[in-house]
Design a protein around this motif. Sequence first.
Motif, PDB file in Angstrom:
ATOM      1  N   GLY A 280     -14.179  -1.462   4.279  1.00 61.04           N
ATOM      2  CA  GLY A 280     -13.276  -2.294   3.489  1.00 61.04           C
ATOM      3  C   GLY A 280     -12.833  -1.544   2.255  1.00 61.04           C
ATOM      4  N   PHE A 281     -11.705  -1.954   1.672  1.00 53.74           N
ATOM      5  CA  PHE A 281     -11.305  -1.349   0.394  1.00 53.74           C
ATOM      6  C   PHE A 281     -10.505  -2.330  -0.443  1.00 53.74           C
ATOM      7  N   ILE A 282     -10.508  -2.056  -1.739  1.00 55.18           N
ATOM      8  CA  ILE A 282      -9.746  -2.919  -2.639  1.00 55.18           C
ATOM      9  C   ILE A 282      -8.890  -2.058  -3.562  1.00 55.18           C
ATOM     10  N   VAL A 283      -7.753  -2.592  -3.946  1.00 53.99           N
ATOM     11  CA  VAL A 283      -6.919  -1.921  -4.941  1.00 53.99           C
ATOM     12  C   VAL A 283      -7.080  -2.755  -6.217  1.00 53.99           C
ATOM     13  N   GLN A 284      -7.711  -2.146  -7.207  1.00 47.37           N
ATOM     14  CA  GLN A 284      -8.005  -2.862  -8.444  1.00 47.37           C
ATOM     15  C   GLN A 284      -6.711  -3.182  -9.199  1.00 47.37           C
ATOM     16  N   MET A 285      -6.547  -4.435  -9.565  1.00 52.67           N
ATOM     17  CA  MET A 285      -5.381  -4.826 -10.364  1.00 52.67           C
ATOM     18  C   MET A 285      -5.765  -4.733 -11.843  1.00 52.67           C
ATOM     19  N   PRO A 286      -4.875  -4.580 -12.809  1.00 50.84           N
ATOM     20  CA  PRO A 286      -3.431  -4.478 -12.627  1.00 50.84           C
ATOM     21  C   PRO A 286      -2.999  -3.061 -12.221  1.00 50.84           C
ATOM     22  N   LEU A 287      -1.746  -2.982 -11.739  1.00 43.67           N
ATOM     23  CA  LEU A 287      -1.167  -1.696 -11.366  1.00 43.67           C
ATOM     24  C   LEU A 287      -0.074  -1.340 -12.375  1.00 43.67           C
ATOM     25  N   PRO A 288       0.254  -0.039 -12.498  1.00 46.47           N
ATOM     26  CA  PRO A 288       1.317   0.355 -13.437  1.00 46.47           C
ATOM     27  C   PRO A 288       2.648  -0.329 -13.088  1.00 46.47           C
ATOM     28  N   SER A 289       3.512  -0.449 -14.093  1.00 50.81           N
ATOM     29  CA  SER A 289       4.734  -1.255 -13.942  1.00 50.81           C
ATOM     30  C   SER A 289       5.701  -0.740 -12.871  1.00 50.81           C
ATOM     31  N   GLN A 290       5.624   0.586 -12.532  1.00 52.17           N
ATOM     32  CA  GLN A 290       6.557   1.109 -11.511  1.00 52.17           C
ATOM     33  C   GLN A 290       6.148   0.678 -10.095  1.00 52.17           C
ATOM     34  N   ILE A 291       5.001  -0.005  -9.990  1.00 52.16           N
ATOM     35  CA  ILE A 291       4.504  -0.379  -8.658  1.00 52.16           C
ATOM     36  C   ILE A 291       4.543  -1.894  -8.466  1.00 52.16           C
ATOM     37  N   ASP A 292       5.039  -2.307  -7.302  1.00 52.31           N
ATOM     38  CA  ASP A 292       5.140  -3.739  -6.996  1.00 52.31           C
ATOM     39  C   ASP A 292       3.805  -4.222  -6.417  1.00 52.31           C
ATOM     40  N   GLU A 293       3.087  -5.033  -7.202  1.00 48.00           N
ATOM     41  CA  GLU A 293       1.738  -5.455  -6.792  1.00 48.00           C
ATOM     42  C   GLU A 293       1.743  -6.206  -5.463  1.00 48.00           C
ATOM     43  N   GLU A 294       2.779  -7.032  -5.260  1.00 46.44           N
ATOM     44  CA  GLU A 294       2.817  -7.830  -4.026  1.00 46.44           C
ATOM     45  C   GLU A 294       2.944  -6.928  -2.795  1.00 46.44           C
ATOM     46  N   ILE A 295       3.776  -5.892  -2.907  1.00 47.38           N
ATOM     47  CA  ILE A 295       3.940  -4.963  -1.770  1.00 47.38           C
ATOM     48  C   ILE A 295       2.606  -4.262  -1.483  1.00 47.38           C
ATOM     49  N   ILE A 296       1.928  -3.874  -2.542  1.00 46.64           N
ATOM     50  CA  ILE A 296       0.631  -3.188  -2.370  1.00 46.64           C
ATOM     51  C   ILE A 296      -0.386  -4.137  -1.715  1.00 46.64           C
ATOM     52  N   LYS A 297      -0.454  -5.367  -2.204  1.00 47.61           N
ATOM     53  CA  LYS A 297      -1.414  -6.329  -1.641  1.00 47.61           C
ATOM     54  C   LYS A 297      -1.165  -6.533  -0.150  1.00 47.61           C
ATOM     55  N   ARG A 298       0.116  -6.573   0.223  1.00 50.03           N
ATOM     56  CA  ARG A 298       0.459  -6.816   1.627  1.00 50.03           C
ATOM     57  C   ARG A 298       0.280  -5.579   2.508  1.00 50.03           C
ATOM     58  N   SER A 299       0.103  -4.418   1.885  1.00 55.20           N
ATOM     59  CA  SER A 299      -0.018  -3.205   2.705  1.00 55.20           C
ATOM     60  C   SER A 299      -1.465  -2.925   3.124  1.00 55.20           C
ATOM     61  N   VAL A 300      -2.403  -3.643   2.528  1.00 52.52           N
ATOM     62  CA  VAL A 300      -3.819  -3.443   2.892  1.00 52.52           C
ATOM     63  C   VAL A 300      -4.072  -4.135   4.234  1.00 52.52           C
ATOM     64  N   ASP A 301      -4.647  -3.393   5.185  1.00 52.07           N
ATOM     65  CA  ASP A 301      -4.955  -3.965   6.503  1.00 52.07           C
ATOM     66  C   ASP A 301      -5.791  -5.251   6.319  1.00 52.07           C
TER      67      ASP A 301
END
Length: 268
Positions: A86-107
């Motif tokens: 398993g893995f997690i992407v720790q929030m928050p992310l820098p402003s140039q990155i769309d958090e929703e897109i990142i959240k949806r890209s995790v298997d």
Amino acid sequence: MQEIREYVTIKKEQIKAYVGTLTLKPKLVIVQVNEDKASCAYVNGKLKDLNEIGAIGELIKLDTSITQEELLNVIKGLNEDETVDGFIVQMPLPSQIDEEIIKRSVDPIKDVDGFNPLSTYLSATSKGILTYLEDNNFEFSGKNAVILGRSNIVGRPMHDILLNKNMNVTILHSKTSEEDRKFYIEHASLIVVAIGKKYYLDNRYNYRDDCVVMDVGINRDIDNHLYGDCIPTLNVKFQSPVPRGVGLLTRLSLTLNLIECYKRRHNL
Ligand code: NAD
């Protein structure tokens, strides 16, 4: 209700005993793309938990100037890596990155944070609260629950979870009138507060005798101390403390989700 710290220690011992029986250890990777002080503290706490239960925790720290495409590539690699449970992407992310897109890209299978809408896991904070209440024999069915705050990571998932437990669930938010707020709060047997305002909930309401309050808020004041969304002395049957309350339960669910993930991936 059992003291949360004690409860979490016992649960972690049980998970550790289970992990001890496994030859191949569960592995969780944390991707961090910020220098945020609070995030660093959360990440360290998660790595400490993994170490304590005998699982493998790995931190991938990336430069905050990373592009969205580069980050998506890192996530793709982790989705495909057979050694990663398993893995997690720790929030928050820098402003140039769309958090929703990142959240949806995790298997969804590896999304132990439960942030992807398709994730097969309950979001960690809501799951932590649910598991704690269940283990303490809280009676859900037919009772009134009130949730303060409607965020995607706490308020909304909590709503669905409590509804599935047959509670009458109301979400209150910033546009709720004071008259309605008083009405709902004073009829509630369970109040989950997740608004991010220090000491917002106090004794101006007449709580029910059986009222249990789960305080999700983590507010760092100028004195650098952590405060909940509730004053620590509510006139209720039980309230979770801050710190060492819902934060510990959230961390616990992450390890529980990782074990669930491991079992599925290894057909156990
Ligand atoms: P958020 O800012 O995304 O959402 C806050 C919500 O509160 C919004 O929906 C807003 O409408 C609502 N709100 C604001 N004022 C209100 C009021 N007076 N009455 C009712 N609702 C009101 O925050 P979030 O991400 O849900 O986090 C909330 C708090 O919980 C923060 O302090 C955060 O740090 C903390 N948190 C703790 C954990 C944990 O593990 N303990 C996990 C996640 C978040």
